[in-house]
Design a protein around this motif. Structure first.
Motif, PDB file in Angstrom:
ATOM      1  N   ASP A   1       0.830  -1.206   0.000  1.00 46.78           N
ATOM      2  CA  ASP A   1       0.000   0.000   0.000  1.00 46.78           C
ATOM      3  C   ASP A   1       0.866   1.258   0.000  1.00 46.78           C
ATOM      4  OD1 ASP A   1      -2.686   1.361   0.395  1.00 46.78           O
ATOM      5  OD2 ASP A   1      -1.618   2.065   2.172  1.00 46.78           O
TER       6      ASP A   1
ATOM      7  N   ARG B   1       2.129   1.881  -3.521  1.00 46.22           N
ATOM      8  CA  ARG B   1       1.070   2.381  -4.400  1.00 46.22           C
ATOM      9  C   ARG B   1       0.933   3.893  -4.241  1.00 46.22           C
ATOM     10  NH1 ARG B   1      -3.601  -1.362  -5.611  1.00 46.22           N
ATOM     11  NH2 ARG B   1      -2.693  -3.439  -5.659  1.00 46.22           N
TER      12      ARG B   1
ATOM     13  N   GLY C   1       2.161   6.339  -7.155  1.00 45.34           N
ATOM     14  CA  GLY C   1       1.076   7.178  -7.656  1.00 45.34           C
ATOM     15  C   GLY C   1       1.395   8.654  -7.554  1.00 45.34           C
TER      16      GLY C   1
ATOM     17  N   CYS D   1       1.752  11.187 -10.729  1.00 46.07           N
ATOM     18  CA  CYS D   1       0.904  12.391 -10.742  1.00 46.07           C
ATOM     19  C   CYS D   1       1.733  13.616 -11.102  1.00 46.07           C
ATOM     20  CB  CYS D   1       0.237  12.600  -9.379  1.00 46.07           C
ATOM     21  SG  CYS D   1      -1.207  11.567  -9.072  1.00 46.07           S
TER      22      CYS D   1
ATOM     23  N   GLU E   1      -5.543  10.086  -1.538  1.00 45.33           N
ATOM     24  CA  GLU E   1      -6.629   9.390  -2.231  1.00 45.33           C
ATOM     25  C   GLU E   1      -6.474   9.493  -3.743  1.00 45.33           C
ATOM     26  OE1 GLU E   1      -6.986  11.671   0.098  1.00 45.33           O
ATOM     27  OE2 GLU E   1      -7.671  10.478   1.824  1.00 45.33           O
ATOM     28  N   ARG E   2      -6.059  10.663  -4.229  1.00 44.42           N
ATOM     29  CA  ARG E   2      -5.894  10.854  -5.669  1.00 44.42           C
ATOM     30  C   ARG E   2      -4.735  10.019  -6.196  1.00 44.42           C
ATOM     31  NH1 ARG E   2      -6.919  10.770 -10.329  1.00 44.42           N
ATOM     32  NH2 ARG E   2      -6.930  12.515 -11.784  1.00 44.42           N
TER      33      ARG E   2
ATOM     34  N   ARG F   1      -3.572   7.222  -4.942  1.00 45.72           N
ATOM     35  CA  ARG F   1      -3.964   5.813  -4.958  1.00 45.72           C
ATOM     36  C   ARG F   1      -4.951   5.522  -6.087  1.00 45.72           C
ATOM     37  NH1 ARG F   1      -3.543   6.260   0.869  1.00 45.72           N
ATOM     38  NH2 ARG F   1      -2.000   4.773   1.650  1.00 45.72           N
ATOM     39  N   ALA F   2      -5.870   6.442  -6.323  1.00 46.71           N
ATOM     40  CA  ALA F   2      -6.849   6.246  -7.391  1.00 46.71           C
ATOM     41  C   ALA F   2      -6.167   6.189  -8.755  1.00 46.71           C
ATOM     42  CB  ALA F   2      -7.885   7.369  -7.362  1.00 46.71           C
ATOM     43  N   LEU F   3      -5.174   7.047  -8.949  1.00 43.22           N
ATOM     44  CA  LEU F   3      -4.464   7.044 -10.223  1.00 43.22           C
ATOM     45  C   LEU F   3      -3.703   5.736 -10.409  1.00 43.22           C
ATOM     46  CD1 LEU F   3      -4.248   9.255 -12.449  1.00 43.22           C
ATOM     47  CD2 LEU F   3      -1.923   9.614 -11.667  1.00 43.22           C
TER      48      LEU F   3
ATOM     49  N   ALA G   1      -4.555   2.879  -9.167  1.00 42.09           N
ATOM     50  CA  ALA G   1      -5.562   1.851  -9.438  1.00 42.09           C
ATOM     51  C   ALA G   1      -6.012   1.895 -10.899  1.00 42.09           C
ATOM     52  CB  ALA G   1      -6.758   2.027  -8.506  1.00 42.09           C
ATOM     53  N   ASP G   2      -6.109   3.096 -11.479  1.00 48.39           N
ATOM     54  CA  ASP G   2      -6.473   3.214 -12.895  1.00 48.39           C
ATOM     55  C   ASP G   2      -5.443   2.523 -13.781  1.00 48.39           C
ATOM     56  OD1 ASP G   2      -8.837   4.570 -12.509  1.00 48.39           O
ATOM     57  OD2 ASP G   2      -7.966   6.560 -12.786  1.00 48.39           O
TER      58      ASP G   2
ATOM     59  N   ARG H   1      -5.678  -1.187 -13.503  1.00 47.57           N
ATOM     60  CA  ARG H   1      -6.842  -1.710 -14.222  1.00 47.57           C
ATOM     61  C   ARG H   1      -6.510  -1.959 -15.692  1.00 47.57           C
ATOM     62  NH1 ARG H   1     -12.029   1.170 -15.690  1.00 47.57           N
ATOM     63  NH2 ARG H   1     -11.000   3.047 -14.926  1.00 47.57           N
TER      64      ARG H   1
END
Length: 372
Positions: free
Chosen positions: A127, A130, A134, A138, A149-150, A152-154, A156-157, A160
């Motif tokens: 974690d 990540r 990330g 960014c 949060e941003r 980690r979200a990036l 995760a994208d 994916r």
């Protein structure tokens, strides 16, 4: 069975045993339906250095990424156009440039990590990486400083998109292409905005200053996003686990990183398409033939993890490519890895829990808990 083998089997339960079986068949072997398979480091390097083996033909990486990123990114280019774009991008990835970027972006996260380790907390290194990977990507694509949060979200994208690819994938289906384009169009929009703003303190602003077009900047952002996040994020937990498992916490860090990369092989397979009739080893190949370099077999032929081992010339950093396609982002990846690993090793962390990840392209841990 060692932990690295478990990671590969969890990620690729069918393809990995086949990949290791191929290593027993010889340095170069033709496999019907797959292509000409290379298991030997010296042969692999010769193929990677030879312009007759291309990244933009049938069965090459171009089949995967051109439908998503377009025809003009380093991942799928050859010849003069590739050399020209690489020359424009190279000043962004000097050791000094990337060291400054990593120092700036990771100052806060590394301080938080130090505080948690000093307090005796259990830390999930997966974690943590990540978040850090990330945050760096960014900054590269033009977002500047972002909340956790941003970042980690990036990450995760990107995960994916990359998870759509397996060791057997030849191309993405229309649904996968649509999903990948949705993600990468968003990355491109961020990059374009930063490019047009033209701030030379940002990577995208420097691209404008260096004479890249907006389209080249968008493509570069997408390529860095796809290739730069998971490589670092998955490697650091495996590096720390290898050093812990082999009692090598006091080894020279750079030597440990080099040999851990050999063992983990960030790019386990590389693809090329033959453009001119020639030979690979003792096998005749024709235009359109697919060459599958099993980098993992090439690297693992030199034995288990051993930071004291000196890598022979033919092996050196083969997992990042060779010749004109050697990974341009290698200095950035190395700067990130060093920065995090130094903190972890300074605190003499030990592994107190782990779990292998399933359904991923790059074998990794889903959790790796460490504590001082």
């Amino acid at each position: 069975m060692n932990h690295e083998t478990r990671l590969y089997l969890a990620a690729h339960p069918f393809a990995y045993p086949l990949m290791r079986l191929l290593a027993r068949l010889g340095p170069v072997v033709r496999v019907p339906g797959l292509g000409v398979v290379v298991n030997d480091a010296a042969t692999a390097r010769r193929v990677l250095m030879d312009q007759r083996f291309r990244k933009d033909g049938p069965g090459s990486p171009g089949d995967l990424w051109t439908p998503v990123l377009g025809p003009s990114v380093l991942l799928n280019m050859e010849g003069e156009a590739h050399a020209a774009l690489r020359a424009k991008l190279a000043p962004l990835f000097t050791p000094a440039s990337v060291a400054a970027l990593v120092s700036d972006v990771l100052a806060g996260p590394l301080k938080d990590l130090e505080v948690r380790l000093a307090a005796g907390e259990r830390v999930d290194l997966v974690d943590t990486m990540r978040l850090m990977a990330g945050a760096v990507i960014c900054r590269v694509i033009g977002l500047g400083e972002v909340p956790e949060e941003r970042a980690r979200a990036l990450f995760a994208d990107g995960e994916r998109v990359v998870s759509m690819v397996s060791l057997r994938t030849r191309g993405l289906n229309p649904r996968q292409v649509a999903v990948a384009r949705e993600v990468l169009d968003g990355i491109g929009d961020i990059a374009s905005a930063a490019y047009l703003a033209g701030d030379p303190a940002t990577v995208m602003g420097r691209m404008s200053e260096l004479g890249l077009s907006e389209a080249e900047a968008r493509g570069a952002a997408g390529a860095f996003f796809l290739t730069g996040t998971e490589t670092v994020a998955t490697f650091v937990p495996r590096l720390i686990a290898l050093m812990h498992d082999h009692g090598a916490q006091d080894a020279d860090l750079d030597r440990a990183i080099e040999d851990a990369m050999r063992v983990t092989t960030p790019t386990p397979v590389m693809l090329r398409s033959v453009s001119v009739a020639t030979k690979v080893g003792n096998i005749d190949v024709r235009p359109g033939d697919r060459v599958v370099i099993v980098t993992h077999n090439c690297a693992r032929a030199y034995g288990p993890f051993d930071p004291s081992m000196k890598h022979p010339t033919e092996l050196r950093r083969l997992w990042f490519g060779a010749g004109p396609h050697f990974c341009i982002g290698y200095p950035l990846a190395l700067a990130e890895i060093r920065a995090v690993a130094r903190v972890l090793l300074d605190h003499r962390v030990r592994v107190v829990g782990r779990r292998a990840a399933r359904g991923v392209l790059i074998p990794t841990y889903s959790e790796l808990w460490v504590r001082k």
